[in-house]
Scaffold this motif. Sequence first.
Motif, PDB file in Angstrom:
ATOM      1  N   ILE A 175      -0.223   0.316  -2.930  1.00 50.53           N
ATOM      2  CA  ILE A 175       0.352  -0.044  -4.231  1.00 50.53           C
ATOM      3  C   ILE A 175       1.606   0.778  -4.500  1.00 50.53           C
ATOM      4  O   ILE A 175       2.635   0.255  -4.936  1.00 50.53           O
ATOM      5  CB  ILE A 175      -0.697   0.161  -5.347  1.00 50.53           C
ATOM      6  N   TYR A 176       1.520   2.079  -4.229  1.00 47.40           N
ATOM      7  CA  TYR A 176       2.669   2.975  -4.462  1.00 47.40           C
ATOM      8  C   TYR A 176       3.863   2.569  -3.592  1.00 47.40           C
ATOM      9  O   TYR A 176       4.997   2.464  -4.082  1.00 47.40           O
ATOM     10  CB  TYR A 176       2.252   4.410  -4.151  1.00 47.40           C
ATOM     11  N   THR A 177       3.611   2.349  -2.312  1.00 49.94           N
ATOM     12  CA  THR A 177       4.694   1.983  -1.387  1.00 49.94           C
ATOM     13  C   THR A 177       5.328   0.660  -1.782  1.00 49.94           C
ATOM     14  O   THR A 177       6.558   0.518  -1.775  1.00 49.94           O
ATOM     15  CB  THR A 177       4.143   1.888   0.054  1.00 49.94           C
ATOM     16  N   THR A 178       4.485  -0.301  -2.140  1.00 50.16           N
ATOM     17  CA  THR A 178       5.003  -1.616  -2.526  1.00 50.16           C
ATOM     18  C   THR A 178       5.815  -1.543  -3.808  1.00 50.16           C
ATOM     19  O   THR A 178       6.875  -2.160  -3.915  1.00 50.16           O
ATOM     20  CB  THR A 178       3.837  -2.605  -2.710  1.00 50.16           C
ATOM     21  N   GLY A 179       5.313  -0.775  -4.774  1.00 48.38           N
ATOM     22  CA  GLY A 179       5.971  -0.722  -6.069  1.00 48.38           C
ATOM     23  C   GLY A 179       7.231   0.121  -6.093  1.00 48.38           C
ATOM     24  O   GLY A 179       8.236  -0.279  -6.696  1.00 48.38           O
TER      25      GLY A 179
END
Length: 290
Positions: A249-253
């Motif tokens: 989620i962090y990497t995508t966001g």
Amino acid sequence: MHTLHKHKWPLLFTGVSIILFVLFFLIPAILGLYYSLTDYKGFAEANFIGLANYQELFRDDSFYKALFRTFRYVIILVPSIYVISLAIALLLNSDLAKGRFLAKIIFFLPWTISGIIAGVIWKWLFGENFGFINFLLEQSGQQTIPWFTDSNAAFSVIILAAIWGGTAFNILQFTAALKNIPRSLYEAAEIDGASFWNKLRFITIPMLKPTSFMVILLASIGSMKEFALVQSLTNGGPGTDNMFIVQYIYTTGFDKMRVGYASAASMVLFVILLLLGLVQMKLGGGKNDV
């Protein structure tokens, strides 16, 4: 007026809790749900795209890979933390234990260290070229291990670091619960000739049901949301072999600037955590009576 004055402190503390809940949970949750239905990139305008993010998410192999790796982590970590925490609590609670004060300091020290710092410490310990563990292996004539270039070895280090950092709080809970078990139960069992294992099985474990339920529930939810330790220890590596769902989620966001898509993944994680909590409450929450 008298009634209001009488209950002003309960109303004050309840009001503060409600305000904090609205500010730090309800509003972010509503915003997350809204963004999950848009193409928001963290800047510019958010365009409504309906369920497109969810449709893409459920076709994304990387999402499933991160999710199932997180499930694997939880399945291994939670029972390990439960058993080790209970075992240490039993040792600390034993009348035969010596040096309990020093032992408590050693066991509770990891609780005071943040996940980022813990990850750095364990990275120093298991560094492939400079780590203390490989140094010991080399000095003893053994072959060094590529801890962070082998995905299974890296996963093992994550598990060890998580157990080291996650047991202290649960030891505290078990220690307090063990002190509340009536000594008369153990004395009666000793008169009947019960062994240690029989007392553990028929007295200690049943009396610890409420605490066990809380330990398992909190450990499960905390493990599903693991981020800081993994980020500082392996950064999801090697490659993306140890990327957990929150890292995904962090990497995508933030790295890929797809806030809307990451919000959709966050909503899926929220539903999983909610279901996990409800299932555990159904299985254990209503059976705390001994």
